[in-house]
Scaffold this motif. Sequence first.
Motif, PDB file in Angstrom:
ATOM      1  N   LYS A  83       0.913  -1.008  -0.043  1.00  0.00           N
ATOM      2  CA  LYS A  83      -0.048  -0.319   0.023  1.00  0.00           C
ATOM      3  C   LYS A  83       0.522   1.550   0.091  1.00  0.00           C
ATOM      4  N   TYR A 107       1.153   4.023  -2.052  1.00  0.00           N
ATOM      5  CA  TYR A 107       0.123   5.708  -2.368  1.00  0.00           C
ATOM      6  C   TYR A 107       1.761   6.395  -2.197  1.00  0.00           C
ATOM      7  N   SER A 115      -8.333   3.542  -2.483  1.00  0.00           N
ATOM      8  CA  SER A 115      -7.604   2.843  -1.614  1.00  0.00           C
ATOM      9  C   SER A 115      -7.985   1.790  -0.263  1.00  0.00           C
ATOM     10  N   ASP A 126     -10.425  -1.780   0.083  1.00  0.00           N
ATOM     11  CA  ASP A 126     -10.303  -2.696   1.936  1.00  0.00           C
ATOM     12  C   ASP A 126     -11.412  -3.187   2.543  1.00  0.00           C
ATOM     13  N   ARG A 175      -5.944  -7.744  -1.356  1.00  0.00           N
ATOM     14  CA  ARG A 175      -3.715  -7.794  -1.610  1.00  0.00           C
ATOM     15  C   ARG A 175      -3.804  -9.345  -0.881  1.00  0.00           C
TER      16      ARG A 175
END
Lengths: 230, 230
Positions: B147, B151, B170, B174, B181
């Motif tokens: 992540k 980012y 993002s 989730d 992921r």
Amino acid sequence: MFEPVKNTRVYEKVVEQIKDMIIKGTLKKGDKLPTERELAERLGVSRTSIREAIRALEVIGLVESRQGSGNFIRESFKDILLEPLSMMFILEKSNPKEILELREVLELQTVVLASHNINEEEIVKLKTLIEEMLKCSDENISVELDKEFHYTIAKASHNRLIINVLEVLSYLIDKFIKDSRKNILADKSNREKLNHNHENIFKALECRDSIKARISMEEHFKLIKENFTE
Amino acid sequence: MFEPVKNTRVYEKVVEQIKDMIIKGTLKKGDKLPTERELAERLGVSRTSIREAIRALEVIGLVESRQGSGNFIRESFKDILLEPLSMMFILEKSNPKEILELREVLELQTVVLASHNINEEEIVKLKTLIEEMLKCSDENISVELDKEFHYTIAKASHNRLIINVLEVLSYLIDKFIKDSRKNILADKSNREKLNHNHENIFKALECRDSIKARISMEEHFKLIKENFTE
């Protein structure tokens, strides 16, 4: 369906319950909410708390109050996203160039998706729009046709999130970049270049050629950026 | 700074005035709002209306109430955008594939922007993350490093709107794609492919090679999509 609510921040719990009903599918786009009295009884809270919750949902753009007929779940997402995106834009002290860049980032790839997913109806729609743009001499109408052209491409991506985000972005551009579209169209040679760009994008989409579609869209944004004045 | 308010929908007017203060720059990120009593006096409305307005602003995620210390303009935009985007996602009955597609659309072009705008510090950061990912055997930490890698690329675009939108996306992923992921990382050969992808993206960014950066990101998303199960 409903659970009685016990808490100090009562209105928040009510908001959560209404959101839960949306998540579970009990409430859908355009649905009417139960009356404030019914909600108060079913959730076991005061009407004041219900009213606070409904107002909060109105501010988010999730619920719409119609005088005399009650509260409804909204149909349009423009209202849900426009306000928070505008606030983010202002609080971040973003410049208009950043909105244009975000739009470019999205559209360059959306046109690729569109080239895979476009259907016959959308191709005909684009063809008609191009013909109308070629004939059009009124700037205000040209601006609307231009928007419609880009919106149709977004729709041809057949991804509702992308369609909604691009629609909101288009409103943001109108809000923060005054006369952005008109400024480009005011110049005759620009109008010709733009028409040419649009035609190239259309031809590429008609042949489902994702590479050409992307390149034509890149050229289109090059022209837009050259004519962008803050 | 403040104008007295006269209307039936009083709280809406108060919300508008607070928004205006943000637009004019009188209120900035992290600023404390005047107390409810002060606001009521200055705007010439009841404290009930002020409280309704503040609650509405809390629900939008624009204002944060801190117990005992008052109301503040929020610092983070995750809160402003996450709720409305989640609601849009649910009301549109979108499928998780659409979120992933929107993320792909954004990231494929954001990496191009990043290749133009990335600075030395960001390159070092990416290098460190890649080294940590290679060494890491804990799945949960791997997910976080992954992540962080994406980012950092978003940040290297140096466009705050894009950074914020990708950050919210993002969170949406989730929220709506459970263990998305982790599922990919569970397979050892996938982990190796992912590490290889990340390295290619990094190398391209290090050389400011926008074409290679985009191609590497495309390969990366190909792998993600192959491993996507609804």
